[in-house]
Design an enzyme around this catalytic site. Structure first.
Site: not given
Lengths: 178, 384
Positions: B158, B286
């Site tokens: 991400h 993440h």
């Protein structure tokens, strides 16, 4: 606790931690009632503090006078910046947004949302003739479940003795902040 | 420029200091105004370099004791500011791991890391992104005659989660700096190979530097170029498209036009599929939230080796907490976070990799994706 025909009630025990002084904590309990069905009503919240919040008069007054004595209205953007930094003189503006966004988040939360303030995109001071300070913020809220970044406009009033008020707020379309 | 710390003892000293500040126009850091200077209270003043000697002489003359709080203000400023991005910075021995780096520098870093550690590190081609950029992974492998199991770690799936690629780079540095001296690491490398993909979503990462800091997905065009980006962590073939996704391109959790529709997903999946019998552990990094997540996101039914998975994760969380007291929550995604499908972690476990975890690094929302660079070091140290 499920309350038939009314909603879901949660009993919480939390610890409040002073952002500026990590060792200063206050216990509190809260009751949150999410109303059944209607997602347009903010959840009911009752909070009981078991202790006292620190007095911030001195810092409040310093900030208040600093802004009041500015020749030009304050304008700033991207707080924090891409690298996570906040200029020290912008920290109170940042904290104010945090508090105000708490109100916006509360008004728009349901059992299936988890909002955080991601960034202040833009803030502009609005000159007033009375003793209040007024700031027009464009903030970005991050919603955990959908992972969306939602721009939100909010008008914030503040005064050292009278506290914070959000007088106007509105969700913005996705590209409003660009 | 220097910053002095003074605690005036008498009223005369206070007066003299006020006089000094106003005549020399010194920069008062604490308190804000000369009239607020008090005996017995901290005073911090910044003195411009050309006046340092004069101020010191004046303080000595008036028997005012002082301490130099900051000996070089410019140095501190430089350290905290990101340097100019348009300079052709080499990646020297002096690569700054406590700052965030744009993709260009990460590419250079990988090349440099291989060059200076060629006995242990090899850089490999994994695939291409939507915008035709190359995805590289680093293989850290101690030469040996026995075949070793693999631990795979990818970062930056991400785009906005900058702390994640920062961690992968830190991790590589730590291993390479300490594998000879640290018995734990050297034993590790005797039995295991480490494969590290520092930035999975290269296009997205670059986009978050140049255009939109809070971008999450990749940059695949949809609907005739009116909408961009698939959430790569909803694009894997694990109950794809079933829950916790959107079929609408404008959503941040758009799962794509089909499982593995994205070249980035395919590049990772094909590689892992090929080597799956040797891969012991799949890690994907993440932020934010401070979680160690176990499969599955798409169902609350626990995986077959759930007990073992939790046990290892809990030990990891405890070790992490031991460093700086940072608490991480451990559990299955569907139970402690939210439901989702098509995640890489779920997919890795479904194809048979026994240990599969998602790490959500610092913090818990205070800075969220905009984690300040001074937190890179503690975050990485505790996660090691």
């Amino acid at each position: 606790q499920d309350i038939d025909d009314v909603g879901h009630k949660y009993h919480l025990e939390l610890v409040l931690e002073d952002i500026l002084d990590k060792d200063s904590t206050v216990n509190c309990t809260a009751e949150v009632l999410y109303h059944l069905g209607n997602n347009n009503i903010a959840p009911d919240v009752q909070v009981t503090l078991e202790g006292e919040l620190k007095n911030t008069d001195e810092a409040d007054n310093i900030f208040y006078h600093r802004i009041k004595s500015l020749e030009k209205e304050l304008v700033a953007e991207n707080i924090p910046d891409s690298y996570g930094n906040v200029l020290p003189e912008m920290e109170p503006i940042h904290l104010l947004a945090w508090v105000a966004s708490g109100y916006v988040i509360w008004q728009n939360s349901t059992e299936n949302t988890k909002f955080q303030l991601a960034q202040i995109k833009h803030v502009k001071q609005v000159k007033r003739s009375d003793e209040y300070l007024e700031f027009d913020y464009m903030i970005l809220l991050h919603e955990m479940v959908s992972q969306e970044i939602i721009p939100w406009q909010m008008t914030v009033l503040w005064h050292p003795q009278h506290g914070v008020q959000v007088t106007r707020d509105s969700r913005q379309p996705k590209h409003a902040s660009e | 420029d220097q910053v002095f710390h003074i605690v005036p003892e008498t009223f005369q000293q206070v007066q003299h200091l006020q006089h000094l500040c106003s005549t020399l126009l010194l920069d008062l850091w604490k308190p804000q105004l000369p009239e607020d200077i008090r005996a017995g209270e901290d005073l911090h003043i910044r003195v411009p370099a050309p006046l340092v000697q004069e101020v010191k002489d004046s303080l000595d003359h008036h028997m005012i004791s002082y301490k130099v709080l900051i000996a070089d203000v410019q140095e501190l400023v430089d350290q905290s500011m990101p340097k100019e991005r348009n300079s052709h910075r080499q990646v020297p021995e002096g690569y700054v791991y406590t700052q965030y780096h744009p993709m260009e520098e990460i590419y250079q870093w990988m090349t440099q890391i291989q060059k200076s550690n060629s006995e242990l590190v090899t850089q490999h081609y994994l695939g291409k992104t939507v915008e035709n950029r190359t995805m590289y992974y680093l293989q850290i492998s101690q030469p040996s005659d026995k075949s070793k199991k693999i631990i795979w770690m990818d970062c930056g799936i991400h785009a906005r989660e900058w702390i994640s690629p920062a961690f992968c780079q830190w991790f590589v540095k730590e291993i390479l700096q300490n594998y000879k001296s640290d018995p734990k690491i050297s034993r590790f490398l005797q039995n295991l190979d480490l494969y590290v993909l520092p930035v999975l979503n290269v296009d997205g990462y670059i986009y978050s530097w140049e255009k939109d800091r809070l971008w999450r997905k990749n940059r695949s065009p949809h609907m005739n170029g009116t909408c961009y980006g698939t959430d790569l962590n909803r694009n894997f073939n694990s109950s794809w498209g079933s829950i916790g996704v959107s079929y609408n391109c404008s959503s941040e959790i758009f799962c794509g036009s089909g499982p593995e529709s994205e070249p980035e997903t395919r590049a990772v999946a094909q590689f892992i599929e090929r080597r799956k019998s040797d891969i012991l552990c799949y890690l994907t990094i993440h932020s934010y939230g401070q979680y160690i997540l176990t499969p599955y996101g798409s169902t609350t039914k626990p995986p077959s080796n759930s007990e073992e998975l939790m046990h290892v994760a809990e030990k990891a969380a405890a070790a992490l907490m031991g460093k700086y007291g940072t608490s991480y929550e451990v559990g299955s995604t569907s139970l402690i976070l939210y439901s989702n499908s098509g995640s890489s972690r779920d997919w890795a476990h479904m194809i048979g990799i026994p240990f599969s975890y998602t790490f959500e690094l610092r913090d818990k929302g205070t800075h969220g994706f905009l984690l300040p660079s001074y937190q890179i070091q503690p975050t990485c140290e505790e996660t090691m």
